[in-house]
Write a protein that holds these residues in place. Structure first.
Motif, short mmCIF file in Angstrom:
data_model
loop_
_atom_site.label_atom_id
_atom_site.label_comp_id
_atom_site.label_asym_id
_atom_site.label_seq_id
_atom_site.Cartn_x
_atom_site.Cartn_y
_atom_site.Cartn_z
N PHE A 136 -6.49 -5.52 -10.24
CA PHE A 136 -5.48 -5.61 -11.28
C PHE A 136 -5.18 -4.24 -11.88
O PHE A 136 -4.04 -3.86 -12.11
CB PHE A 136 -5.98 -6.58 -12.37
CG PHE A 136 -4.94 -6.91 -13.40
CD1 PHE A 136 -3.87 -7.73 -13.09
CD2 PHE A 136 -5.05 -6.40 -14.69
CE1 PHE A 136 -2.90 -8.03 -14.05
CE2 PHE A 136 -4.09 -6.70 -15.65
CZ PHE A 136 -3.02 -7.51 -15.32
N GLU A 137 -6.25 -3.47 -12.08
CA GLU A 137 -6.08 -2.13 -12.65
C GLU A 137 -5.33 -1.21 -11.68
O GLU A 137 -4.49 -0.40 -12.10
CB GLU A 137 -7.45 -1.54 -12.99
CG GLU A 137 -8.09 -2.18 -14.21
CD GLU A 137 -9.51 -1.69 -14.46
OE1 GLU A 137 -10.07 -2.05 -15.50
OE2 GLU A 137 -10.05 -0.97 -13.59
N LYS A 138 -5.63 -1.30 -10.40
CA LYS A 138 -4.93 -0.46 -9.41
C LYS A 138 -3.45 -0.80 -9.38
O LYS A 138 -2.59 0.08 -9.30
CB LYS A 138 -5.54 -0.65 -8.02
CG LYS A 138 -6.86 0.06 -7.82
CD LYS A 138 -7.38 -0.10 -6.41
CE LYS A 138 -8.72 0.63 -6.24
NZ LYS A 138 -8.59 2.10 -6.41
N HIS A 139 -3.17 -2.08 -9.44
CA HIS A 139 -1.77 -2.51 -9.42
C HIS A 139 -1.02 -1.97 -10.64
O HIS A 139 0.06 -1.37 -10.52
CB HIS A 139 -1.70 -4.04 -9.40
CG HIS A 139 -0.31 -4.58 -9.55
ND1 HIS A 139 0.62 -4.56 -8.53
CD2 HIS A 139 0.32 -5.14 -10.62
CE1 HIS A 139 1.75 -5.07 -8.95
NE2 HIS A 139 1.61 -5.44 -10.22
N ASN A 140 -1.60 -2.15 -11.81
CA ASN A 140 -0.94 -1.69 -13.04
C ASN A 140 -0.81 -0.18 -13.08
O ASN A 140 0.20 0.36 -13.54
CB ASN A 140 -1.72 -2.17 -14.26
CG ASN A 140 -1.46 -3.63 -14.53
OD1 ASN A 140 -0.55 -4.23 -13.96
ND2 ASN A 140 -2.28 -4.23 -15.38
N SER A 141 -1.82 0.50 -12.59
CA SER A 141 -1.80 1.97 -12.57
C SER A 141 -0.65 2.48 -11.71
O SER A 141 0.05 3.43 -12.07
CB SER A 141 -3.14 2.49 -12.05
OG SER A 141 -3.07 3.87 -11.84
N GLN A 187 2.21 0.85 -10.91
CA GLN A 187 3.52 0.56 -11.50
C GLN A 187 3.84 1.53 -12.64
O GLN A 187 4.96 2.01 -12.78
CB GLN A 187 3.59 -0.88 -12.03
CG GLN A 187 3.15 -1.97 -11.05
CD GLN A 187 3.77 -1.84 -9.68
OE1 GLN A 187 4.97 -1.59 -9.52
NE2 GLN A 187 2.95 -1.99 -8.64
N SER A 188 2.82 1.79 -13.47
CA SER A 188 3.06 2.65 -14.62
C SER A 188 3.32 4.09 -14.20
O SER A 188 4.01 4.83 -14.89
CB SER A 188 1.88 2.58 -15.60
OG SER A 188 0.70 3.00 -14.96
N GLN A 222 0.70 -8.99 -5.83
CA GLN A 222 1.59 -9.10 -6.99
C GLN A 222 1.14 -10.28 -7.84
O GLN A 222 0.64 -11.27 -7.30
CB GLN A 222 3.06 -9.33 -6.54
CG GLN A 222 3.64 -8.23 -5.66
CD GLN A 222 3.98 -6.97 -6.42
OE1 GLN A 222 4.57 -7.02 -7.49
NE2 GLN A 222 3.59 -5.83 -5.87
N ASP A 223 1.34 -10.18 -9.14
CA ASP A 223 1.01 -11.28 -10.06
C ASP A 223 -0.44 -11.75 -9.90
O ASP A 223 -0.72 -12.96 -9.93
CB ASP A 223 1.98 -12.45 -9.85
CG ASP A 223 3.41 -12.06 -10.12
OD1 ASP A 223 3.62 -11.22 -11.02
OD2 ASP A 223 4.31 -12.57 -9.42
#
Length: 483
Positions: free
Chosen positions: A40-45, A47-48, A422-423
């Motif tokens: 989850f953290e890798k995904h958010n990192s 995108q940001s 995703q999600d």
């Protein structure tokens, strides 16, 4: 946590049954070791990172704002060196033949005289500009940058889906994707033999500057610019990136002026001569004295300077005649005609709807085929038969009957899939690959290119304007890899 899914229905880039393919094993083992929190953290990192750097594209007509970041998926597409070598050769072969075709149709038209390509397909093509017939093109090179779209079918065979020879976008995402992945997986880039991208930008700058206009002597230092339509263009970030990386000035039409058939940049120190223009605006808007007179984006009389040999315009004016979806059918024949070779990478089977027999066959099978407008891009004006409603098929039937020359049809290819996150979950998504070919005195292919992914589950449309996202593409230089 990643778990293999049923990959039997489609060719899967990573999995063979429920096991990873050999060239994916190190990455796969790393992936399954991540906890849900880490994923989850890798995904958010990721995108940001795009948001922070303002890497966006524009969706025209979208509700709720048009400016968006492209969704990024952190599971890369990995291609072994041997497979990439074939792709690279195939891309060079294709662009070489397309360039010879462009030079031919704006000069002698030998391919028409030989009966290989119908003359009507050229004369009636809206992207064929008679105003540039016989123009002096530096290096006789019409294609400085091409973006060729590849897909893999259910057997894993690569096929060309489209040739983009006008203003192919997406190269900035290739570099940004790599930047993000390097931060996320530093261990792979230390221990994994992945082709680097950095030196290709140097090749791109060299290729750009190799297009010296006829009337500029070898001793004069060249001044190049990138011409953009401005901040409201869908690919503006791409323009900014390329200008910065090639160390050339980013300009709009109002920044340039033509005097005595010479192009100048307006600066605070006065006028400065411009020798090479890498333009990222369409032909129609380049010169209001020749093309669209209402254009506010172009430069009056620039075509005269171009034809005089005082300025090079890249990609050349009129390239669209070669990447029209109807002309696509004839590219394998171009390769045979100009190079006396067999195509290394095949086309997708395509039906020309101007042909009565092919049209009738297609109209009886609209629910099974994909229909495309030959002049449209970005997934617009397209029918995907198996996913369509009876009403939509009827709409396209009428469109085809009204203007059959405007449409082509292709089988519904079972595009290859790869896992995407995703999600908060993994699921298989269809992917394609845009390969960038840079051509000057030498030809270079950007290792890997932009993998595009249809993030909407089950969707076959990978375009960013239709909800698609991007993945990094790794070319593995060695057969044996160790993470």
């Amino acid at each position: 946590m990643f778990k293999p899914y049923d990959s039997s229905s489609f060719y899967d880039e990573m999995l063979n049954g429920d096991k990873p393919k050999k060239h994916y094993i190190p990455f796969y083992e790393q992936l399954i070791s991540f906890s849900e929190t880490e994923l989850f953290e890798k995904h958010n990192s990721a995108q940001s990172s795009f948001l922070r750097q303002g890497i966006t594209f524009t969706v025209y007509g979208a509700e709720g704002g048009t400016e968006r970041t492209m969704p990024f998926d952190f599971v890369p597409i990995i291609i072994p060196a041997e497979a990439w070598e074939t792709i690279e050769k195939g891309m060079k072969q294709r662009v070489k033949a397309l360039n010879l075709f462009l030079h031919d149709v704006y000069n002698e038209q030998k391919i028409v005289q030989a009966g290989v390509v119908p003359k009507t397909l050229i004369d009636n093509n809206p992207y064929y500009y008679k105003q540039v017939i016989g123009a002096n093109i530096p290096l006789k090179n019409h294609i400085f940058l091409a973006g060729i779209d590849l897909i893999r079918d259910e057997n894993g065979k690569y096929c060309v889906l489209e040739d983009n020879l006008r203003n192919p976008s997406g190269m900035s995402y290739v570099y940004q994707n790599r930047y993000v992945m390097r931060k996320m997986y530093p261990e792979f880039f230390r221990n994994y033999a992945i082709e680097t991208l950095e030196e290709k930008i140097v090749h791109m700058q060299d290729a750009l500057l190799s297009h010296r206009p006829k009337n500029v002597s070898e001793h004069e230092e060249l001044h190049a610019v990138l011409l953009t339509a401005g901040i409201y263009n869908a690919a503006y970030y791409d323009h900014v990136f390329l200008a910065k990386e090639m160390n050339i000035t980013l300009v709009e039409g109002r920044d340039l002026v033509v005097k005595d058939n010479i192009v100048y940049l307006k600066t605070i120190h006065g006028l400065k001569r411009v020798d090479i223009i890498y333009r990222r605006i369409d032909d129609d808007f380049l010169d209001p004295t020749v093309f669209r007179e209402d254009s506010m984006l172009g430069i009056a009389n620039i075509l005269a300077a171009y034809k005089e040999g005082n300025v090079a315009i890249l990609n050349a004016i009129g390239n669209g005649v070669a990447d029209d979806k109807a002309m696509y059918v004839y590219v394998p024949d171009m390769i045979r005609f100009y190079l006396n070779e067999e195509p290394i990478i095949d086309n997708v089977k395509t039906y020309l709807l101007e042909d009565e027999a092919q049209r009738e066959w297609v109209l009886e099978r609209l629910d099974k085929l994909v229909v495309k407008n030959v002049g449209a891009s970005g997934g617009y004006d397209m029918l995907i038969g198996p996913h369509s409603t009876p009403e939509l098929r009827e709409e396209f039937r009428n469109k085809i009957l009204e203007a059959p020359h405007q449409y082509i049809a292709q089988p519904t290819i079972k595009l290859s899939r790869a896992p995407a996150y995703q999600d908060g979950r993994f699921y298989p998504c269809h992917v394609d690959l845009r390969v960038f070919v840079i051509q000057g005195t030498e030809t270079h292919v950007l290792p890997g290119g932009l993998s595009r992914v249809a993030l909407k589950e089950g969707s076959l449309v990978v375009n960013s304007s239709q909800g698609g996202g991007g993945k990094d593409t790794w070319i593995i230089k060695e057969a044996k890899v160790h993470a």
